[in-house]
Write an enzyme that holds these catalytic residues in place. Structure first.
Site, PDB file in Angstrom:
ATOM      1  N   GLY A  61     -10.652  -1.850   3.771  1.00  0.00           N
ATOM      2  CA  GLY A  61      -9.671  -1.770   4.855  1.00  0.00           C
ATOM      3  C   GLY A  61      -9.686  -0.410   5.538  1.00  0.00           C
TER       4      GLY A  61
ATOM      5  N   GLY B 109      -5.431  -3.950   8.004  1.00  0.00           N
ATOM      6  CA  GLY B 109      -6.451  -2.919   8.115  1.00  0.00           C
ATOM      7  C   GLY B 109      -7.504  -3.144   9.182  1.00  0.00           C
TER       8      GLY B 109
ATOM      9  N   THR C 120       0.855  -1.193   0.000  1.00  0.00           N
ATOM     10  CA  THR C 120       0.000   0.000   0.000  1.00  0.00           C
ATOM     11  C   THR C 120       0.891   1.244   0.000  1.00  0.00           C
ATOM     12  OG1 THR C 120      -1.813  -1.075   1.127  1.00  0.00           O
ATOM     13  CG2 THR C 120      -1.536   1.261   1.608  1.00  0.00           C
TER      14      THR C 120
ATOM     15  N   THR D 186      -0.236   1.868   7.102  1.00  0.00           N
ATOM     16  CA  THR D 186      -0.208   0.649   6.289  1.00  0.00           C
ATOM     17  C   THR D 186      -0.067  -0.554   7.211  1.00  0.00           C
ATOM     18  OG1 THR D 186       0.990  -0.618   4.618  1.00  0.00           O
ATOM     19  CG2 THR D 186       2.293   0.949   5.900  1.00  0.00           C
ATOM     20  N   GLY D 187      -0.790  -1.616   6.892  1.00  0.00           N
ATOM     21  CA  GLY D 187      -0.729  -2.802   7.743  1.00  0.00           C
ATOM     22  C   GLY D 187      -2.042  -3.550   7.682  1.00  0.00           C
TER      23      GLY D 187
END
Ligand code: ASP
Length: 318
Positions: free
Chosen positions: A214, A238, A184, A235-236
């Site tokens: 997300g 979600g 992302t 980012t990660g």
């Protein structure tokens, strides 16, 4: 004098030394540097933080290395459904889109939503209709085809697993033994007027179903900006970032508890989120031009440039 800063990410996850080949490291470095050039070029000329954020994100959406725009991952049905959000810290203006298809640059669509729709959040085919009305560039499905992403999807399409762009085999619903591939993208900027903005764009997760959305396009979860506090892009995984309302939580820690930018980010990312099991990271900037990266994953694709002459492009943990 007002400091200007641009900070970007291209996904966090299981990114460690030796994982990327020399060629991949070169490609990611070039991709991140190009995004910094595009975005910071606008700040250098006195442009607005929102424009710098858009320029940096468009550069990464157009680069198939990243899971956004052209490089968006495949859904369970073999499609590309993208999410994006932009927020302007000057007036808390925000625009977001979720589950959009065949839009070349979802971040531009999010910006149109913010400026011209009278709404904040549009989804699916309605967002597509709005894109058409605003004359945004569309692209056929094969524009988004990417061999690596396709193979990533083929591996799990017959299961009910979904897959982050991060190795995350301890997470519920996430495919085991998957390896990080791409990420992302996001950007946050502080301009010469002391205004800040943040944006995030993503294809989400490989094999996602049921119109899953997300954290990235959700104001206060994956993206947030307020001149009084900070501008953040996450980012990660979600689902965790949504439940922890990560970006707004950090803003609140600064506004109500007086925490510094980096202390607030680290408290949420390395303590609260980690305790919940949420893997990932974020970038942040404030109206003084201070910036920070914070992540609880092994690494994060990231970059920063500012008017003090500092420049960072990095992937692995410190
Ligand atoms: N946060 C994104 C999502 O859950 C994924 C990512 O950051 O890679 O859709």
């Amino acid at each position: 004098m007002q400091q200007t800063t641009l900070i970007i990410h291209g996904g966090a996850g299981n990114i460690y030394k030796g994982m990327l080949t020399d060629q991949q490291e070169k490609d990611y470095t070039e991709g991140l540097k190009y995004a910094l050039d595009q975005g910071y070029g606008i700040l250098r000329q006195g442009g607005a933080a929102t424009d710098a954020v858009i320029a940096a994100i468009v550069a990464m959406e157009d680069n198939p290395l990243f899971n956004a725009g052209r490089g968006a991952v495949f859904t369970k049905k073999g499609l590309h459904e993208m999410d994006a959000c932009i927020m302007d810290g000057k007036d808390l203006g925000a625009g977001a889109v979720a589950g959009v298809r065949n839009i070349k640059n979802p971040i531009r669509l999010a910006n149109e939503v913010m400026l011209h729709s009278g709404h904040v959040f549009l989804s699916g085919s309605g967002a597509g209709d709005f894109a058409l009305q605003q004359g945004l560039e569309s692209a056929p499905d094969d524009y988004f085809f990417n061999k690596e992403r396709y193979e990533q999807w083929i591996e799990i399409r017959d299961s009910n697993f979904y897959q982050l762009d991060h190795k995350a085999d301890n997470l519920k619903g996430v495919a085991p033994n998957t390896d990080h591939k791409f990420g992302t993208v996001g950007a946050a900027a502080c301009d010469a007027q002391g205004n800040i903005a943040a944006g995030t764009s993503t294809g989400g997760m490989t094999n996602k179903r049921f119109g899953r959305i997300g954290d990235s396009p959700v104001v206060g979860a994956g993206t947030y900006a307020n001149n009084a506090t900070c501008a953040i892009s996450c980012t990660g995984h979600g689902e965790y970032f949504l439940r922890a309302a990560v970006a707004h939580d950090i803003s609140c820690l600064i506004e109500y508890k007086g925490l510094s930018l980096s202390a607030a980010c680290d408290l949420v990312v390395k303590d609260k989120l980690k305790k919940m099991g949420g893997e990932g990271g974020l970038i942040a900037v404030n109206a003084l031009g201070e910036s920070c990266f914070s992540y609880n994953s092994t690494g994060m694709n990231r970059g920063m440039r500012n008017s003090e002459g500092q420049e960072i492009v990095a992937f692995y943990g410190e």
